[in-house]
Write an enzyme that holds these catalytic residues in place. Structure first.
Site, PDB file in Angstrom:
ATOM      1  N   CYS A 305       0.856  -1.188   0.000  1.00  0.00           N
ATOM      2  CA  CYS A 305       0.000   0.000   0.000  1.00  0.00           C
ATOM      3  C   CYS A 305       0.882   1.225   0.000  1.00  0.00           C
ATOM      4  CB  CYS A 305      -0.852   0.004   1.258  1.00  0.00           C
ATOM      5  SG  CYS A 305      -2.587   0.160   0.895  1.00  0.00           S
ATOM      6  N   GLN A 313       0.699  16.229  -1.185  1.00  0.00           N
ATOM      7  CA  GLN A 313       0.725  15.738  -2.566  1.00  0.00           C
ATOM      8  C   GLN A 313       1.251  16.806  -3.513  1.00  0.00           C
ATOM      9  OE1 GLN A 313      -3.192  14.120  -3.352  1.00  0.00           O
ATOM     10  NE2 GLN A 313      -2.868  12.401  -1.972  1.00  0.00           N
ATOM     11  N   ARG A 314       1.698  16.354  -4.680  1.00  0.00           N
ATOM     12  CA  ARG A 314       2.277  17.222  -5.718  1.00  0.00           C
ATOM     13  C   ARG A 314       3.590  17.870  -5.282  1.00  0.00           C
ATOM     14  NH1 ARG A 314      -1.458  18.425  -9.847  1.00  0.00           N
ATOM     15  NH2 ARG A 314      -3.483  17.472  -9.470  1.00  0.00           N
ATOM     16  N   LYS A 315       4.288  17.193  -4.380  1.00  0.00           N
ATOM     17  CA  LYS A 315       5.588  17.711  -3.942  1.00  0.00           C
ATOM     18  C   LYS A 315       6.717  16.701  -4.181  1.00  0.00           C
ATOM     19  CE  LYS A 315       3.632  20.725  -0.378  1.00  0.00           C
ATOM     20  NZ  LYS A 315       3.609  21.097   1.058  1.00  0.00           N
ATOM     21  N   GLY A 316       6.394  15.619  -4.885  1.00  0.00           N
ATOM     22  CA  GLY A 316       7.408  14.615  -5.203  1.00  0.00           C
ATOM     23  C   GLY A 316       7.555  13.509  -4.173  1.00  0.00           C
ATOM     24  N   GLY A 318       5.389  11.064  -3.362  1.00  0.00           N
ATOM     25  CA  GLY A 318       4.929   9.759  -3.850  1.00  0.00           C
ATOM     26  C   GLY A 318       6.021   9.043  -4.626  1.00  0.00           C
ATOM     27  N   LYS A 319       6.702   9.779  -5.504  1.00  0.00           N
ATOM     28  CA  LYS A 319       7.794   9.183  -6.286  1.00  0.00           C
ATOM     29  C   LYS A 319       8.950   8.797  -5.368  1.00  0.00           C
ATOM     30  CE  LYS A 319       6.540  12.045 -10.258  1.00  0.00           C
ATOM     31  NZ  LYS A 319       5.831  13.177  -9.646  1.00  0.00           N
ATOM     32  N   GLU A 339       2.001  -4.501  -5.228  1.00  0.00           N
ATOM     33  CA  GLU A 339       0.819  -5.362  -5.172  1.00  0.00           C
ATOM     34  C   GLU A 339      -0.317  -4.732  -5.958  1.00  0.00           C
ATOM     35  OE1 GLU A 339      -2.119  -6.854  -1.602  1.00  0.00           O
ATOM     36  OE2 GLU A 339       0.050  -6.854  -1.210  1.00  0.00           O
TER      37      GLU A 339
END
Length: 439
Positions: A305, A313-316, A318-319, A339
């Site tokens: 997950c 968010q939109r600050k890098g 997640g990557k 998954e």
């Protein structure tokens, strides 16, 4: 399914969302019975005939952008009045993801646009009589919302029925008040709570602000309850063992489900490790997002997950979380893959990550390179490399094998389209050994 921008959260607690793509024509409609003009007898009769609206009704609804959008009534609830108009309606905006579903008042609905309610089971039955068995199977296979690809049609309907109404409207976490996106199965005693207050360090949640304030005076945690395995500047990553910190793991799952539609809530968190990313300052380490992974995965999953909280968010980030999961796989000497199913936002992040990593290597590499070599270098599973390169039309099948076609101009074009990468993981700052079951 239409797309919508991620909600932006301000520190004073207000939350705003803007439509990324919404119909512009024929959207300025008069409010239902609130245009100042007296209603005619015919209008009153029509209103009394259709009110209260039935579940399943389709109608136009004025959204927060001031425009009208098509919705479907999912649920309704009676207000403290005897008038048929005194209902609130929980609606799904059919152009957008379910995260935008919300309770609306009658005056937001354009009653002149009400469509006759048709029993969907009867409608399906009539339609099915006109279809061949092959056509019906084809529709069942393809009519699956993004993020639910591995659910069959019956399971998807059951999932949507069980989670159709958002139970918690907002949460307070640290200095942010955040609008939730989806249903989360909190314990029954929280059924009457529209807002919950979370301790940002231990993730205990309460019904009232005063309870949170009392809790914060006693809570001695200033970071997630685990080992700090990475520190670079103001960013820290903590590894939390679900077996050692069961309550924290369960609370994190409750919190995450408010923003992940497809997530299965695991009450047995013993089998998982949670990697919690934090921004640190003199007040403590504040959670930005996290990913989880199974301690032992037979399917080579390196991530179960993933979530970046809406304010971050939109600050890098997640990557960064995705890249971090692959750095752990490299330390384990394994290839990994997330998954399935992925959420819509998760899928976009992964495609972007795979594209940038692979194109960077192809651009710098001289001579031929195989998919296996790419997999060994990146810890990305061969199947994910293959589908990514196929989607970019950078691979051909010749004489029984896949051949990568890496024209420099084409690579530059794809890299430009992929946009900038996230924050870099400084591997020299990662102090971690792979999980081993303690005897």
């Amino acid at each position: 399914m239409g797309s919508i921008d991620t909600p932006t959260i301000t520190e004073n607690g207000s939350t705003q969302s803007q439509a990324a793509a919404a119909p512009a024509d024929d959207n300025q409609r008069p409010l239902a019975s609130s245009n100042g003009a007296p209603e005619s007898e015919a209008t009153k009769k029509r209103r009394s005939g259709i009110l209260p609206l039935e579940v399943g009704t389709r109608v136009m609804c004025r959204w927060r952008d001031g425009k009208y959008h098509p919705v479907k009534v999912i649920e309704r609830r009676k207000l403290q009045s005897t008038e048929p108009s005194d209902y609130e309606y929980y609606v799904h905006y059919t152009e957008f993801n379910r995260r935008l579903d919300e309770w609306v008042k009658l005056e937001q609905l354009d009653l002149d646009s009400v469509e006759t309610v048709v029993d969907e089971k009867v409608e399906d039955k009539v339609a099915s009589l006109k279809m061949t068995r092959h056509q019906k199977r084809k529709i069942d296979e393809t009519h699956v919302e993004v993020g639910h690809e591995e659910l069959d049609a019956a399971s998807l309907r059951e999932h949507e029925e069980f989670t159709k109404v958002k139970n918690i409207a907002t949460i307070e976490l640290g200095r942010y008040e955040i609008e939730t996106w989806y249903f989360s199965p909190f314990p029954p005693e929280y059924n009457d709570s529209l807002k919950l207050y979370f301790c940002e360090f231990c993730l205990n949640f309460m019904k009232r602000k005063e309870q949170l304030q009392r809790h914060m005076r006693k809570c001695d945690l200033k970071h997630p309850p685990g080992d700090e395995i990475y520190r670079s500047g103001t960013l820290s990553m903590f590894e939390v063992d679900g077996k050692k910190n069961k309550v924290y793991g369960q609370n994190l799952c409750y919190l995450a489900k408010l923003f992940l539609d497809h997530k299965t809530l695991y009450y047995d968190v013993d089998l998982f490790l949670f990697y919690v990313l934090c921004e640190c300052d003199d007040r403590g380490c504040h959670m930005v997002g996290y990913f989880s992974k199974e301690k032992h995965s037979e399917e080579s999953y390196n991530l179960a997950c993933i979530l970046t909280l809406p304010p971050y968010q939109r600050k890098g980030y997640g990557k960064f979380l995705i890249a971090f999961s692959y750095e752990l796989s490299k330390k384990e000497g394994k290839v990994g893959t997330p998954e399935r199913p992925l959420s819509d936002l998760g899928l976009l992040s992964y495609r972007g990550y795979w594209t940038r990593v692979l194109l960077d290597i192809l651009k710098k590499h001289k001579g031929n390179i195989s998919i296996k070599e790419l997999s060994d270098m990146t810890a990305i599973k061969a199947e994910d490399i293959l589908t990514t390169l196929q989607s970019l039309e950078l691979i051909q099948y010749r004489k029984g094998q896949h051949v990568i076609c890496a024209d420099p101009k084409v690579l530059d074009r794809h890299l430009k389209a992929a946009g900038r990468g996230g924050l870099e993981v400084d591997v020299s700052k990662l102090i971690w050994t792979p999980y081993k079951e303690q005897s």
